[in-house]
Design an enzyme around this catalytic site. Sequence first.
Site, mmCIF file in Angstrom:
data_model
loop_
_atom_site.group_PDB
_atom_site.id
_atom_site.type_symbol
_atom_site.label_atom_id
_atom_site.label_comp_id
_atom_site.label_asym_id
_atom_site.label_seq_id
_atom_site.Cartn_x
_atom_site.Cartn_y
_atom_site.Cartn_z
ATOM 1 C CB SER A 147 -0.978 0.037 1.179
ATOM 2 O OG SER A 147 -1.994 -0.870 0.962
ATOM 3 C CG ASP A 151 -5.129 -1.181 0.913
ATOM 4 O OD1 ASP A 151 -5.296 -2.214 1.587
ATOM 5 O OD2 ASP A 151 -4.986 -1.185 -0.321
#
Length: 388
Positions: free
Chosen positions: A128, A174
């Site tokens: 991420s 995320d």
Amino acid sequence: MVNELILDFEKVFGSKEGAAAYFAPGRVNLIGEHTDYNGGHVFPCALTFGTYAIARKREDKLIRLYSNNFKQLGIIEFSLDSLTNEKKHDWANYPKGVVWAFEQEKFEVNSGFEILFYGNIPNGAGLSSSASIELVTSVIIKDMFNFDLDMIKMVQISKMAENKFIGVNCGIMDQFAIGMGKENCAILLDTNTLKYDYARIELNDASIVIANTNKRRGLADSKYNERRTQCEEALQDLASELGIKTLGELTEEEFEKYEYLIKSSVNIKRAKHAVYENQRTIKAVKALKENDLETFGLLMNASHVSLRDDYEVTGIELDTLVELAWKQKGVIGSRMTGAGFGGCTVSIVKNDCIDDFIKNLGKAYVEEIGYEASFYIAKVGDGARKLN
Ligand code: GLA
């Protein structure tokens, strides 16, 4: 690190007067994969590596962005009046999208600014890095313009940037993990209600080891969107009889009873993963809280099997790393993490076996795949924040 970055800022932007430092981590998901757009649970944690940013307000309307990771692209500059996604602006579209999203949400960014970024998340590894740069930008903007909003709102704004400005149809995991992360804790998040709960990661004498396949996630975005559509189709078929709004509302038994309603056999497999993975996540967190690491590990392994066979998002590289890991001494559990199709695996490994784990797995992976994997021992850190 921060002091060096401030000197870099000075070199790039002429002076360091009035500049402040910020950080947002990367994330790793322990279990609960491809459940966040199905109204299910996820169990990610924030890492100690991430994106650093040094930022300062300007008097005019210019936004000037520089990344130590993409020095060859120089300063990327645009005006507050032209917030559109431009290919030539490359990585800078992420922070630009965040400014755009703040404005969509009626937070008026009334002057420009300059930011120097540096990220130490391995690029394209599925940890991420994009959500990390979005969250660090959100924290900067909130701080710079004294906006009154909490972290969850920043998480939502960052996700909006990713969905609507970048065009990646991700769920909220995320951004949530990166915004709300807490040292030594993972977050059990119900993506349907956004209710969340921290669980301390007590691994006794074991650690989280991340292994990067070093396979670039080539077709990942189109395949990701295809999986989303398949789940939506399955939901529609089920909802016609059951009146449910998400797959996350179903137990395994309910799914088994009604799966015949789903018209396509492929979609049955996709929905099965979504339902079972959600239930596995709830069970895994319960096991962790009871200090039953063995059960937690077995559920991680089952998660991988389901992602491999039913959701079909693994591939030879991830399967090789995980299946080799299962055979190593001291491995409590191992699975792919993130969207799949490349990227990383996450394993829980007994501390006194980690050296051998890395050595043996590394060697076997090269023999099988032809290039090397990389390994990181993960530390679980705090979420996005201003640094002192
Ligand atoms: C990507 C997305 C997340 C989530 C995972 C799969 O990381 O950004 O929203 O869907 O894949 O669990």
